[in-house]
Design a protein around this motif. Structure first.
Motif, PDB file in Angstrom:
ATOM      1  N   ALA A 283       0.849  -1.188   0.000  1.00 42.43           N
ATOM      2  CA  ALA A 283       0.000   0.000   0.000  1.00 42.43           C
ATOM      3  C   ALA A 283       0.882   1.233   0.000  1.00 42.43           C
ATOM      4  O   ALA A 283       2.048   1.181   0.409  1.00 42.43           O
ATOM      5  N   ILE A 284       0.316   2.346  -0.466  1.00 44.24           N
ATOM      6  CA  ILE A 284       1.017   3.626  -0.500  1.00 44.24           C
ATOM      7  C   ILE A 284       0.122   4.685   0.141  1.00 44.24           C
ATOM      8  O   ILE A 284      -1.051   4.812  -0.223  1.00 44.24           O
ATOM      9  N   VAL A 285       0.669   5.433   1.088  1.00 41.11           N
ATOM     10  CA  VAL A 285      -0.003   6.639   1.586  1.00 41.11           C
ATOM     11  C   VAL A 285       0.534   7.800   0.759  1.00 41.11           C
ATOM     12  O   VAL A 285       1.720   8.103   0.791  1.00 41.11           O
ATOM     13  N   GLY A 286      -0.319   8.461   0.010  1.00 39.24           N
ATOM     14  CA  GLY A 286       0.085   9.530  -0.898  1.00 39.24           C
ATOM     15  C   GLY A 286      -0.670   9.383  -2.197  1.00 39.24           C
ATOM     16  O   GLY A 286      -1.513   8.506  -2.334  1.00 39.24           O
ATOM     17  N   ALA A 287      -0.382  10.261  -3.119  1.00 37.86           N
ATOM     18  CA  ALA A 287       0.552  11.361  -2.996  1.00 37.86           C
ATOM     19  C   ALA A 287      -0.179  12.589  -2.436  1.00 37.86           C
ATOM     20  O   ALA A 287      -1.333  12.492  -2.007  1.00 37.86           O
ATOM     21  N   LEU A 288       0.516  13.748  -2.480  1.00 37.73           N
ATOM     22  CA  LEU A 288      -0.097  14.983  -2.005  1.00 37.73           C
ATOM     23  C   LEU A 288      -0.752  15.733  -3.160  1.00 37.73           C
ATOM     24  O   LEU A 288      -1.953  15.970  -3.159  1.00 37.73           O
ATOM     25  N   SER A 289       0.028  16.106  -4.152  1.00 37.87           N
ATOM     26  CA  SER A 289      -0.512  16.784  -5.332  1.00 37.87           C
ATOM     27  C   SER A 289      -1.467  15.863  -6.077  1.00 37.87           C
ATOM     28  O   SER A 289      -1.168  14.695  -6.329  1.00 37.87           O
ATOM     29  N   SER A 290      -2.628  16.405  -6.472  1.00 41.86           N
ATOM     30  CA  SER A 290      -3.583  15.605  -7.246  1.00 41.86           C
ATOM     31  C   SER A 290      -2.992  15.166  -8.578  1.00 41.86           C
ATOM     32  O   SER A 290      -3.276  14.063  -9.055  1.00 41.86           O
ATOM     33  N   GLY A 291      -2.165  16.027  -9.180  1.00 42.86           N
ATOM     34  CA  GLY A 291      -1.536  15.659 -10.445  1.00 42.86           C
ATOM     35  C   GLY A 291      -0.640  14.448 -10.299  1.00 42.86           C
ATOM     36  O   GLY A 291      -0.623  13.556 -11.158  1.00 42.86           O
ATOM     37  N   VAL A 292       0.108  14.390  -9.204  1.00 42.07           N
ATOM     38  CA  VAL A 292       0.965  13.229  -8.943  1.00 42.07           C
ATOM     39  C   VAL A 292       0.111  12.005  -8.641  1.00 42.07           C
ATOM     40  O   VAL A 292       0.359  10.909  -9.156  1.00 42.07           O
ATOM     41  N   THR A 293      -0.916  12.178  -7.827  1.00 36.52           N
ATOM     42  CA  THR A 293      -1.774  11.045  -7.473  1.00 36.52           C
ATOM     43  C   THR A 293      -2.442  10.432  -8.697  1.00 36.52           C
ATOM     44  O   THR A 293      -2.466   9.200  -8.843  1.00 36.52           O
ATOM     45  N   VAL A 294      -2.979  11.257  -9.568  1.00 36.89           N
ATOM     46  CA  VAL A 294      -3.647  10.740 -10.772  1.00 36.89           C
ATOM     47  C   VAL A 294      -2.650   9.960 -11.631  1.00 36.89           C
ATOM     48  O   VAL A 294      -2.940   8.855 -12.104  1.00 36.89           O
ATOM     49  N   SER A 295      -1.466  10.514 -11.837  1.00 41.39           N
ATOM     50  CA  SER A 295      -0.463   9.844 -12.669  1.00 41.39           C
ATOM     51  C   SER A 295      -0.003   8.532 -12.043  1.00 41.39           C
ATOM     52  O   SER A 295       0.124   7.516 -12.736  1.00 41.39           O
ATOM     53  N   VAL A 296       0.255   8.541 -10.735  1.00 42.42           N
ATOM     54  CA  VAL A 296       0.707   7.321 -10.066  1.00 42.42           C
ATOM     55  C   VAL A 296      -0.400   6.269 -10.058  1.00 42.42           C
ATOM     56  O   VAL A 296      -0.146   5.082 -10.274  1.00 42.42           O
ATOM     57  N   ALA A 297      -1.632   6.702  -9.830  1.00 41.44           N
ATOM     58  CA  ALA A 297      -2.745   5.751  -9.826  1.00 41.44           C
ATOM     59  C   ALA A 297      -2.888   5.082 -11.188  1.00 41.44           C
ATOM     60  O   ALA A 297      -3.029   3.852 -11.280  1.00 41.44           O
ATOM     61  N   GLU A 298      -2.848   5.881 -12.256  1.00 37.80           N
ATOM     62  CA  GLU A 298      -3.050   5.346 -13.600  1.00 37.80           C
ATOM     63  C   GLU A 298      -1.873   4.494 -14.077  1.00 37.80           C
ATOM     64  O   GLU A 298      -2.070   3.483 -14.763  1.00 37.80           O
ATOM     65  N   SER A 299      -0.656   4.891 -13.706  1.00 39.87           N
ATOM     66  CA  SER A 299       0.535   4.226 -14.241  1.00 39.87           C
ATOM     67  C   SER A 299       1.081   3.116 -13.355  1.00 39.87           C
ATOM     68  O   SER A 299       1.780   2.224 -13.839  1.00 39.87           O
ATOM     69  N   VAL A 300       0.800   3.174 -12.045  1.00 37.47           N
ATOM     70  CA  VAL A 300       1.432   2.230 -11.120  1.00 37.47           C
ATOM     71  C   VAL A 300       0.416   1.495 -10.248  1.00 37.47           C
ATOM     72  O   VAL A 300       0.318   0.262 -10.302  1.00 37.47           O
ATOM     73  N   ALA A 301      -0.322   2.221  -9.434  1.00 32.56           N
ATOM     74  CA  ALA A 301      -1.156   1.576  -8.408  1.00 32.56           C
ATOM     75  C   ALA A 301      -2.239   0.681  -9.006  1.00 32.56           C
ATOM     76  O   ALA A 301      -2.368  -0.484  -8.626  1.00 32.56           O
ATOM     77  N   ILE A 302      -3.015   1.218  -9.935  1.00 37.08           N
ATOM     78  CA  ILE A 302      -4.107   0.426 -10.511  1.00 37.08           C
ATOM     79  C   ILE A 302      -3.572  -0.749 -11.333  1.00 37.08           C
ATOM     80  O   ILE A 302      -4.009  -1.897 -11.124  1.00 37.08           O
ATOM     81  N   PRO A 303      -2.613  -0.538 -12.262  1.00 34.61           N
ATOM     82  CA  PRO A 303      -2.102  -1.690 -13.012  1.00 34.61           C
ATOM     83  C   PRO A 303      -1.423  -2.743 -12.140  1.00 34.61           C
ATOM     84  O   PRO A 303      -1.471  -3.939 -12.454  1.00 34.61           O
ATOM     85  N   SER A 304      -0.783  -2.310 -11.043  1.00 40.49           N
ATOM     86  CA  SER A 304      -0.059  -3.251 -10.185  1.00 40.49           C
ATOM     87  C   SER A 304      -0.939  -3.854  -9.101  1.00 40.49           C
ATOM     88  O   SER A 304      -0.503  -4.762  -8.390  1.00 40.49           O
ATOM     89  N   GLY A 305      -2.159  -3.342  -8.951  1.00 43.58           N
ATOM     90  CA  GLY A 305      -3.032  -3.843  -7.904  1.00 43.58           C
ATOM     91  C   GLY A 305      -2.533  -3.521  -6.518  1.00 43.58           C
ATOM     92  O   GLY A 305      -2.523  -4.372  -5.626  1.00 43.58           O
ATOM     93  N   VAL A 306      -2.107  -2.274  -6.311  1.00 43.04           N
ATOM     94  CA  VAL A 306      -1.582  -1.832  -5.017  1.00 43.04           C
ATOM     95  C   VAL A 306      -2.465  -0.712  -4.472  1.00 43.04           C
ATOM     96  O   VAL A 306      -2.807   0.233  -5.195  1.00 43.04           O
ATOM     97  N   ILE A 307      -2.817  -0.818  -3.197  1.00 39.17           N
ATOM     98  CA  ILE A 307      -3.658   0.194  -2.555  1.00 39.17           C
ATOM     99  C   ILE A 307      -2.943   1.538  -2.540  1.00 39.17           C
ATOM    100  O   ILE A 307      -1.750   1.621  -2.285  1.00 39.17           O
ATOM    101  N   MET A 308      -3.706   2.591  -2.779  1.00 40.53           N
ATOM    102  CA  MET A 308      -3.176   3.956  -2.693  1.00 40.53           C
ATOM    103  C   MET A 308      -4.196   4.795  -1.926  1.00 40.53           C
ATOM    104  O   MET A 308      -5.365   4.862  -2.306  1.00 40.53           O
TER     105      MET A 308
ATOM    106  N   ASP B 265     -11.512  -0.026 -11.442  1.00 39.01           N
ATOM    107  CA  ASP B 265     -12.446  -1.141 -11.293  1.00 39.01           C
ATOM    108  C   ASP B 265     -12.031  -2.092 -10.180  1.00 39.01           C
ATOM    109  O   ASP B 265     -12.866  -2.776  -9.588  1.00 39.01           O
ATOM    110  N   GLY B 266     -10.731  -2.146  -9.882  1.00 35.76           N
ATOM    111  CA  GLY B 266     -10.247  -3.027  -8.827  1.00 35.76           C
ATOM    112  C   GLY B 266     -10.393  -2.470  -7.436  1.00 35.76           C
ATOM    113  O   GLY B 266     -10.088  -3.156  -6.454  1.00 35.76           O
ATOM    114  N   ASP B 267     -10.834  -1.210  -7.304  1.00 31.39           N
ATOM    115  CA  ASP B 267     -11.084  -0.586  -6.000  1.00 31.39           C
ATOM    116  C   ASP B 267      -9.800  -0.454  -5.184  1.00 31.39           C
ATOM    117  O   ASP B 267      -9.741  -0.833  -4.018  1.00 31.39           O
ATOM    118  N   TYR B 268      -8.755   0.127  -5.788  1.00 30.05           N
ATOM    119  CA  TYR B 268      -7.474   0.291  -5.094  1.00 30.05           C
ATOM    120  C   TYR B 268      -7.222   1.728  -4.641  1.00 30.05           C
ATOM    121  O   TYR B 268      -6.294   1.971  -3.868  1.00 30.05           O
TER     122      TYR B 268
END
Length: 419
Positions: free
Chosen positions: A97-122, A138-141
């Motif tokens: 799991a990841i606590v973060g990010a702070l900036s919405s721009g960073v969060t959106v990019s990390v969610a789309e590129s890393v967290a959702i494809p890798s199946g990791v909670i953010m 769709d995976g609810d991460y």
């Protein structure tokens, strides 16, 4: 007799757990220690570390050892850097799991590129853009422990139109915003609510996410219509520069602020006299909320000061829910991985379990060992995740006074109109 048997069972479960060392799960903290949000990162990360310390102390007492190892990385408030650091957290460190990010721009990019494809909670404690709720998750991460700016934009418009503070009322407003999902979402929400209340937006001007050496051309556009007030939906790294230029080049100093510009650095950069009396909004806990009081006391005991900036409480809450979900996975006897922890996030945070509050992690884990459902209530408010992983937290009206930032009042979710 029946109650005694229950407690014997609890003691047996606790004793069994204590005889074994529970697995330690790595959790990432993706903060901003450099870049436009550098002022915020260290303090918010302190909130995460406070929760980790309390969770591990409770787990050692109940489960026989610590259960969380924190791995911290710096997004630099830049989406590409955030993605790179998140990949390191997931692929090299093996965080669940990841606590973060702070900036919405960073969060959106990390969610789309890393967290959702890798199946990791953010779990973001600070990314307030409405776009976060629209991610293809769709995976609810993807979760947040802070409310969407759809609410802050409305309260900001109420403030600017004189519905909250007597004497603070404007017919016209311009908006200067950082060109990322946070700035765009908040600017749009404010514009809709301000115009719905009869106000006029004279200009709406975006600036790059990377801090610039000058904003003179941008200010010329923003101030051309002689707005009564300018909403600053930026970060300290940008606002410290353009506020000083607005004062020195244009003689302008009528500002209303947001969470991104609730900043001690701004006071130091432009002077306490320049911002004296100016108002802003930010998602924030009611200072009289029991969870916030307990959190602030614990934070001061550990770090020697009350929480100085926004989102320290929501970061604590994000880590708390992850940690309690890890503890429940351990008690349930399942592998502690991202999917099994994700499935338990709402189980430990939403009604209708036994209410456990800030710092009550030992009691929470004892209840889990007993087989009793829990409902964590946090530092910032209730942490009741909806189907999108969002929560509703209060919105604070604050003011720069005497070189400090003071809370004026707090509007709960039920007090905020829908538009």
């Amino acid at each position: 007799m029946q109650k005694r048997l229950v407690w014997l069972l609890v003691a047996a479960l606790v004793g069994f757990a204590s005889a074994q060392t529970p697995p330690v799960s790595k959790v990432g903290s993706l903060m901003a220690f450099t870049g436009a949000l550098a002022e915020f990162g260290p303090a918010i990360n302190n909130g995460v570390m406070l929760a980790v310390d309390e969770l591990n102390a409770a787990a050692s007492a109940v489960l026989g050892g610590p259960i969380v190892e924190l791995v911290t990385e710096d997004s630099a408030t830049v989406p590409s850097v955030g993605v790179d650091r998140a990949r390191k957290l997931v692929n090299t460190d093996g965080v669940i799991a990841i606590v973060g990010a702070l900036s919405s721009g960073v969060t959106v990019s990390v969610a789309e590129s890393v967290a959702i494809p890798s199946g990791v909670i953010m779990v973001s404690p600070a990314s307030t853009s409405p776009l976060v709720a629209m991610l293809p998750d769709d995976g609810d991460y993807i979760f947040r422990t802070v409310a969407s700016d759809a609410l802050q934009g409305i309260v900001g418009a109420q403030l600017a139109r004189g519905e909250i503070v007597e004497g603070h009322s404007f017919d016209t407003a311009a908006i200067i915003y950082v060109n990322n999902p946070y700035g765009q979402g908040l600017a749009d929400a404010f514009e809709r609510a301000f115009t719905a209340r009869g106000g006029t937006i004279t200009a709406k001007v975006a600036h790059p996410e990377e801090p610039q050496p000058t904003y003179a051309a941008l200010l010329e556009q923003a101030l051309a219509g002689d707005p009564g007030v300018v909403l600053s939906a930026s970060y300290p790294g940008q606002a410290t520069v353009y506020m000083a230029e607005a004062r020195d080049l244009f003689g302008y100093n009528s500002w209303q602020f947001t969470d991104g510009t609730k900043s001690v650095d701004i006071i130091g950069a432009v002077g306490a006299d320049v911002v004296e009396g100016l108002y802003g909004t930010a998602p924030g806990a009611d200072p009289e909320w029991g969870g916030y009081v307990a959190f602030s006391d614990a934070f001061e005991a550990k770090y020697g000061e009350r929480p100085p900036l926004p989102y320290i409480d929501t970061a604590y809450d994000g880590m708390a829910v992850i940690g309690l979900a890890i503890a429940k996975a351990i008690v349930d006897g399942v592998e502690v991985n991202s999917d099994n922890v994700r499935e338990r996030m709402r189980e430990v945070a939403n009604p209708d379990g036994e209410v456990v509050g800030v710092g009550e992690f030992e009691r929470a884990m004892q209840l889990l060992a007993e087989g009793t459902a829990i409902n964590y209530t946090g530092a910032a408010g209730e942490v009741d995740f909806d189907d999108l992983g969002d929560v509703v937290t209060p919105v604070e009206i604050w003011q720069y006074v005497g070189g400090d930032i003071v809370s004026v009042q707090v509007q709960t979710g039920s007090e905020i109109p829908t538009e």
